[in-house]
Write a protein that holds these residues in place. Structure first.
Motif, mmCIF file in Angstrom:
data_model
loop_
_atom_site.group_PDB
_atom_site.id
_atom_site.type_symbol
_atom_site.label_atom_id
_atom_site.label_comp_id
_atom_site.label_asym_id
_atom_site.label_seq_id
_atom_site.Cartn_x
_atom_site.Cartn_y
_atom_site.Cartn_z
ATOM 1 N N GLU A 130 -11.720 41.067 6.382
ATOM 2 C CA GLU A 130 -10.501 41.214 6.592
ATOM 3 C C GLU A 130 -9.552 41.844 5.777
ATOM 4 O O GLU A 130 -9.450 41.651 4.631
ATOM 5 C CB GLU A 130 -9.847 39.999 7.160
ATOM 6 C CG GLU A 130 -10.257 39.296 8.415
ATOM 7 C CD GLU A 130 -9.580 37.986 8.790
ATOM 8 O OE1 GLU A 130 -8.605 37.684 8.321
ATOM 9 O OE2 GLU A 130 -10.378 37.339 10.074
ATOM 10 N N THR A 131 -8.331 42.439 6.139
ATOM 11 C CA THR A 131 -7.505 43.206 5.289
ATOM 12 C C THR A 131 -6.218 42.756 5.170
ATOM 13 O O THR A 131 -5.366 43.136 4.221
ATOM 14 C CB THR A 131 -7.301 44.782 5.589
ATOM 15 O OG1 THR A 131 -6.715 44.863 7.071
ATOM 16 C CG2 THR A 131 -8.687 45.754 5.402
ATOM 17 N N THR A 132 -5.902 41.709 5.849
ATOM 18 C CA THR A 132 -4.654 40.831 5.666
ATOM 19 C C THR A 132 -4.326 40.308 4.250
ATOM 20 O O THR A 132 -5.463 39.948 3.667
ATOM 21 C CB THR A 132 -4.420 39.859 6.754
ATOM 22 O OG1 THR A 132 -5.446 38.962 6.768
ATOM 23 C CG2 THR A 132 -4.261 40.615 8.020
#
Length: 361
Positions: A109-111
């Motif tokens: 995930e890139t959050t």
């Protein structure tokens, strides 16, 4: 042609390193085929709680679990699992409350991470505190990696938590949290006692590895394991990429009025130990320390004397410990085999282990 170690050990004509022969006080308590336990804590009623982080690899099982008949069951219950993102280090305070450091990040995930410190009343089976440690709180930085935690009930109206920020770059620190207000601040950031040793090298999993700030080839970084003295007057810690143990008075660590120079001066170099991840304190103030290089656990007596407690080639990056009477519970990591250190190739071998170590002579 290679000869099995056991054959050497039985052949009186040859001599072998005694440390290569497993100690006989280790029992496998559980095996996990599809998720890796990291944090561990023992509740006052004897229940063993395990954290299954998701930052290295996501999984479908419980994120926080209680061990029942060798199997992880959701803790405190299945409905609460969604409130955990990636639990890691844990501790039980003097009142019996469980505190969990949540990394707040999931593999792939890139959050931005949403790290937090979560308090749980195990008797009621409820989350009773959630203290954000992410952006805007002043607790973490962009390269932070919250790792382990201990809670000191002798300072602060509701206690003080000390969270290690190992840092994925070079900004390690101790995060001090007033549990009554939730206010967090960073101390000893980039101090010699919390940073990786320059040029640090170690043997792990049969390979010689060296610290690299730009291309890591092993789990590395600054302050990692932390533990309190039996009376909570001192906090002990050690950088992951180091062999030196440090401590400082909690009276100064917990006090926001303590000046940075005053705190640095109060840090005590406790001497050389091993390459350490997890720590646990015994009632007699001895420290149990995982020894990554030797697949082992060692004991440091209050006078600084070191002794070997257990060693076994299955202890590949021994991780976190919980002391229950004359038994040490230990999660076993395989962090050096993660894909991030092998150009995307997962070198881990299933299952992952949870072991018990008998301390009885």
């Amino acid at each position: 042609m290679s000869v099995p170690l056991q054959a050497h050990a039985r052949d009186s004509r040859d001599s072998v390193d005694l440390g290569s022969i497993p100690s006989r006080n280790i029992t496998v308590a559980a095996r996990f085929a599809d998720m890796q336990a990291s944090g561990i804590a023992a509740l006052p009623d004897g229940r063993i709680i395990l954290a299954f982080p998701r930052s290295a690899a996501d999984h479908a099982g419980p994120r926080l679990a209680v061990l029942k008949d060798g199997r992880p069951q959701p803790f405190p219950d299945a409905a609460t699992q969604a409130r955990f993102i990636s639990p890691l280090g844990m501790t039980v305070d003097a009142t019996g409350r469980l505190w969990v450091v949540d990394e707040g990040a999931v593999a792939g995930e890139t959050t931005p991470p949403q790290p937090a410190l979560i308090g749980i009343d195990p008797r009621a089976g409820q989350i009773v505190a959630t203290i954000p440690l992410g952006a805007g709180t002043g607790a973490t930085r962009g390269d932070s990696h919250v790792n382990d935690v201990r809670v000191d009930m002798t300072h602060g109206a509701k206690g003080t938590a000390y969270v290690s920020d190992t840092s994925t770059a070079d900004h390690p620190a101790i995060i001090v949290i007033d549990l009554a207000t939730g206010r967090a601040r960073r101390v000893l950031e980039n101090a010699p006692s919390t940073r990786a040793d320059p040029g640090f090298a170690m043997e792990l999993d049969g390979q010689m590895l060296q610290y690299s700030a730009t291309k890591p080839v092993m789990g590395q970084g600054g302050i990692d394991g932390v533990t309190l003295s039996a009376d909570s007057t001192r906090l002990y810690w050690q950088p992951l990429s180091s062999r030196r143990l440090y401590s400082a008075p909690t009276a100064l660590l917990s006090d926001p009025a303590t000046k940075p120079a005053q705190l640095e001066k109060a840090v005590r170099d406790e001497g050389e130990t091993a390459v350490v991840d997890g720590m646990a304190t015994a009632p007699d103030n001895a420290l149990y320390l995982t020894d990554i290089e030797h697949h082992a656990v060692i004991r440091r007596d209050p006078d600084g004397h070191l002794s070997m407690v257990a060693h076994d080639p299955r202890l590949i990056a021994p991780d976190s410990m919980a002391l229950v009477g004359n038994t040490l519970w230990l999660t076993v990591g395989q962090w050096v085999r993660l894909p991030v250190f092998h150009d995307g190739h997962d070198m881990e071998q299933r299952p992952w282990l949870l072991v018990r170590i008998s301390l009885q002579q």
